[in-house]
Write a protein that holds these residues in place. Sequence first.
Motif, mmCIF file in Angstrom:
data_model
loop_
_atom_site.group_PDB
_atom_site.id
_atom_site.type_symbol
_atom_site.label_atom_id
_atom_site.label_comp_id
_atom_site.label_asym_id
_atom_site.label_seq_id
_atom_site.Cartn_x
_atom_site.Cartn_y
_atom_site.Cartn_z
ATOM 1 N N GLY A 574 0.775 -1.223 -0.018
ATOM 2 C CA GLY A 574 0.121 0.040 0.057
ATOM 3 C C GLY A 574 0.765 1.365 0.075
ATOM 4 N N LEU A 575 1.912 1.207 -0.042
ATOM 5 C CA LEU A 575 3.084 2.403 0.107
ATOM 6 C C LEU A 575 2.985 3.146 -1.410
ATOM 7 N N ILE A 576 2.498 2.274 -2.191
ATOM 8 C CA ILE A 576 2.242 3.190 -3.717
ATOM 9 C C ILE A 576 1.281 4.305 -3.769
ATOM 10 N N VAL A 577 0.314 4.072 -2.657
ATOM 11 C CA VAL A 577 -0.618 5.157 -2.669
ATOM 12 C C VAL A 577 -0.027 6.617 -2.447
ATOM 13 N N ASP A 578 0.724 6.608 -1.287
ATOM 14 C CA ASP A 578 1.456 7.855 -1.143
ATOM 15 C C ASP A 578 2.686 8.209 -2.002
ATOM 16 N N ALA A 579 3.094 7.200 -2.472
ATOM 17 C CA ALA A 579 4.240 7.642 -3.502
ATOM 18 C C ALA A 579 3.803 7.888 -4.724
ATOM 19 N N GLY A 580 2.673 7.211 -5.202
ATOM 20 C CA GLY A 580 1.968 7.914 -6.482
ATOM 21 C C GLY A 580 1.610 9.162 -6.471
ATOM 22 N N ALA A 581 0.723 9.475 -5.226
ATOM 23 C CA ALA A 581 0.234 10.836 -5.139
ATOM 24 C C ALA A 581 1.515 11.843 -5.185
ATOM 25 N N TRP A 582 2.797 11.431 -4.578
ATOM 26 C CA TRP A 582 3.676 12.490 -4.780
ATOM 27 C C TRP A 582 4.316 12.629 -6.053
ATOM 28 N N LEU A 583 4.384 11.425 -6.692
ATOM 29 C CA LEU A 583 4.784 11.483 -8.225
ATOM 30 C C LEU A 583 3.825 12.276 -8.974
ATOM 31 N N LEU A 584 2.629 12.305 -8.699
ATOM 32 C CA LEU A 584 1.590 12.733 -9.665
ATOM 33 C C LEU A 584 1.730 14.285 -9.516
ATOM 34 N N ARG A 585 1.935 14.630 -8.116
ATOM 35 C CA ARG A 585 2.068 16.085 -7.930
ATOM 36 C C ARG A 585 3.266 16.669 -8.379
ATOM 37 N N GLU A 586 4.438 15.969 -8.008
ATOM 38 C CA GLU A 586 5.822 16.477 -8.752
ATOM 39 C C GLU A 586 5.730 16.368 -10.283
ATOM 40 N N SER A 587 5.155 15.631 -10.989
ATOM 41 C CA SER A 587 5.145 15.600 -12.277
ATOM 42 C C SER A 587 4.414 16.936 -12.955
ATOM 43 N N SER A 612 -1.454 3.278 -10.180
ATOM 44 C CA SER A 612 -1.489 1.861 -9.719
ATOM 45 C C SER A 612 -2.659 1.141 -9.320
ATOM 46 N N VAL A 613 -3.000 -0.129 -9.174
ATOM 47 C CA VAL A 613 -4.134 -0.917 -9.072
ATOM 48 C C VAL A 613 -4.807 -0.074 -7.745
ATOM 49 N N ARG A 614 -3.974 0.054 -6.800
ATOM 50 C CA ARG A 614 -4.183 0.557 -5.402
ATOM 51 C C ARG A 614 -4.732 1.899 -5.577
ATOM 52 N N GLN A 615 -4.216 2.846 -6.234
ATOM 53 C CA GLN A 615 -4.741 4.166 -6.363
ATOM 54 C C GLN A 615 -6.078 4.160 -7.255
ATOM 55 N N LEU A 616 -6.125 3.254 -8.227
ATOM 56 C CA LEU A 616 -7.382 3.170 -8.944
ATOM 57 C C LEU A 616 -8.621 2.784 -7.746
ATOM 58 N N ARG A 617 -8.288 2.052 -6.983
ATOM 59 C CA ARG A 617 -9.376 1.528 -6.011
ATOM 60 C C ARG A 617 -9.454 2.713 -4.772
ATOM 61 N N ASP A 618 -8.760 3.534 -4.895
ATOM 62 C CA ASP A 618 -8.899 4.686 -3.926
ATOM 63 C C ASP A 618 -9.775 5.847 -4.190
ATOM 64 N N ARG A 619 -10.701 6.019 -3.314
ATOM 65 C CA ARG A 619 -11.760 7.093 -3.703
ATOM 66 C C ARG A 619 -11.197 8.306 -3.767
ATOM 67 N N ALA A 620 -9.999 8.558 -2.911
ATOM 68 C CA ALA A 620 -9.362 9.880 -2.915
ATOM 69 C C ALA A 620 -8.594 10.443 -4.301
ATOM 70 N N LEU A 621 -8.345 9.384 -5.226
ATOM 71 C CA LEU A 621 -7.687 9.814 -6.452
ATOM 72 C C LEU A 621 -8.162 11.012 -6.920
ATOM 73 N N VAL A 622 -9.747 10.923 -7.176
ATOM 74 C CA VAL A 622 -10.404 12.055 -8.204
ATOM 75 C C VAL A 622 -10.008 13.241 -7.306
ATOM 76 N N GLN A 623 -10.060 13.314 -6.096
ATOM 77 C CA GLN A 623 -9.992 14.761 -5.278
ATOM 78 C C GLN A 623 -8.614 14.895 -5.439
ATOM 79 N N LEU A 624 -7.556 13.897 -5.178
ATOM 80 C CA LEU A 624 -6.113 14.351 -5.426
ATOM 81 C C LEU A 624 -5.983 15.092 -6.712
ATOM 82 N N VAL A 625 -6.318 14.453 -7.925
ATOM 83 C CA VAL A 625 -6.191 15.015 -9.338
ATOM 84 C C VAL A 625 -6.709 16.390 -9.333
ATOM 85 N N GLN A 626 -7.938 16.578 -8.768
ATOM 86 C CA GLN A 626 -8.636 18.040 -8.922
ATOM 87 C C GLN A 626 -7.527 18.892 -8.312
ATOM 88 N N ASP A 627 -7.057 18.543 -7.016
ATOM 89 C CA ASP A 627 -6.205 19.271 -6.285
ATOM 90 C C ASP A 627 -4.999 19.885 -6.974
#
Length: 772
Positions: A574-587, A612-627
């Motif tokens: 599940g570490l990919i969720v935080d790491a993926g969020a960081w990568l998205l914001r950095e990019s 990732s699959v984990r991020q795709l299941r995380d309901r917070a992904l949409v809000q993250l992208v919007q932010d």
Amino acid sequence: MISALVPKGTEAVAAAASDGLPRRSAARAWVFTAGSAGALMLLAVGPELLRMPLFALSIAAGLGAMTYGVRRIALPDQRGPWVHLVMAAWLFFGGIVIRALVPGAGDSPPTTMALIPDAFVLPAYLLEGYAFGTMLQRRRAADDDPARVDAVLVGLAAGFMSWTYLMAPSIDQDGLPPLRVANAFFPIIDVVLVVLVAQLALSGARAPSLWMLNLAAASMFIGDFFFMLRDGAVADVPGHLVDVLFTATFLLVGAATLHPSMRTLTEPQRIIVTKLGKLRTGLIALMVAVPVVITTVEPIGGVLDGTVRAVLCVLLIMTVFYRVVRSNNSRARAENVTRRRATHDKLTDLPNRELLTDTITRWGDRASAEGQEISLLFIDLDHFKMVNDHWGHEVGDELLCAVAGRLSSQVRGEDLVCRIGGDEFVIALASPSHSAVAESLAARVLAVFVHPFELSVGNVVVSASIGVAKSLGGAHAVELIRDADTAMYKAKGSGRNAYAVFDSSLRERVRIRMDLEQALRGALERGELFATYQPIIDLTTGELDGFETLMRWEHPELGPVSPLQFIPIAEETGLIVDAGAWLLRESAHQLAAWRAERGPDARPLHVSVNVSVRQLRDRALVQLVQDVLAETGLPPEALWLEITESGVMEDIETALDTLNALHDLGVTMAIDDFGTGYSSLSYLNLLPVGIVKLDRSFVSEVGLHGANESIVRAVLAMTGALNLRVVAEGVETELQRDWLHEQGCDLGQGWLFGKPLVATAHAELIHRDVKV
């Protein structure tokens, strides 16, 4: 220990209140009870002139309260027992009226006219007994409930007193006066009622209505007892006292019917084991001691009297003995249940990890002596979480029970099938050394999983991954289970729906993996993760179209760690969720900086980020992208999110919800590694994607008349028909580039155009048009 009956989930009053009964119902009942207490006191010690009007008024008030409570408080399906109580009360009232108005009907000693009121009173007793019996039946007290035995003790003691002081004195040397003996049997009927009500009283329920009924039954018994003493000329009992007791019975039943807790007396109950309290212990002792004291003090009036007393005393002793035996047996059964719960899974009733460990230890000693080996099959269901997420945990439990049954049908009688947690099962078996019994069983288990499981939602197909571990004896159970678990993960890594046999090299791989996992935890906070960017080129113009962002890890001691090693670990933990969020914001921030540097007239760039699959299941992904879009000011179409086919199909419904929400934001969705998964036209139509990334395995031989050229042409034709853009991955030669361009491929990505590098290494590239 005893068993107490309590209303489901709440105490009696709370249960009634939960039905929406107004609080004023309980208040009305207590006001009536207080008024009744005052009336009884006035009737007992007040002026004689008021006794008859007060007696009549109290009886009428009791009848009125019963009738009102049954009609307004009891639920329609609960009224039966209470209606019978009301009918019994009206019959008793009829008997009282007849005794008062018909000459000779109330004489003492009784005359034949007493049969007229008795014709009302006897059916009243029967109706009352039926009402209490129905209440007990509806409450469904367990057969093991000691309240029944204790109620019989109360009844036997009451019967002993009735015989000693009522029936025996009614029998004289000259014969049996029929009417007097008949009247003497009324307290015996009361004894039966006492037994029924005592079961309710000893059940441990705290409903006010129950205790009011208990007092009413006691009042009736004592009233009948005193009436028979007076009627049989055994004792000089004032008639006024009998009237007070009978009046109290009417008023108490009326108060019980008015209180909202009356509903709980006709509801099913559950058993709760409690300690034997002092009050109940004292009651049991009193019921046994009183007959003994009476027999000692009160002279025996003949052979019949002595025989009846002896029989009743023996019955009392046998009942106490029966209670002791039943209590001991009940405790033994409870201990057996407790022991089984400690060693067996509650859901499937299969042995659990504790019993598995004990069994392996016991087999280990025997295996060493007999030259046998112990084998474990560690079975884990593939994608079981999808079953729970899609149909709910009840269906998941159904599936686990069905799996337990199917596994048990595949083993020998001496083998052990266990559930050790979640969707994990273990089969333990002992067999001759160096045999292939375990492997053969693993293959059979995989074969039975091919057939669908028939569940309440229909047929469900699920596969399993199996790890096999063996020991020649002497191995610790924990180590053997661990080795089988390790082999199971090897089977999962090989594509699932397979089995793998443990060997020592796996243990080293597990150690390395654990070391990597521990090192990966905190890598983001320590700044060890960084982003690299690989160019994506327009094959028609040769211009830079954007970048794909790739995560990299540089460990201070391990050095560069391959994404093929740490990305799967990040996914599993599940570490990919935080790491993926960081990568998205950095990019996104890096792309915003590049677009600003290039100016408004340059070709707008995009950045593509893997989800990732984990991020795709995380309901917070949409809000993250919007932010992120709000923070950077990027247009949504400049952000590409790459998803894999297999990741989407693991939980298609959740994935579709997330993808549709992202599409509504205007973000571009891309299918990564296309061609390695499902790759069907209907599948592409289903997903809101705009980009297809053709997997490098199909690109490597194009331009050389390879076998994959026809596949690539088909994919390009299909995507063109759907108005989708295609990015060819792994372009390494000019020949591949030119062939792809001739076939109409839109974009290319690969080492021909540039390696994944940190952002600063692309400074020159982003400031010029690329013509390669």
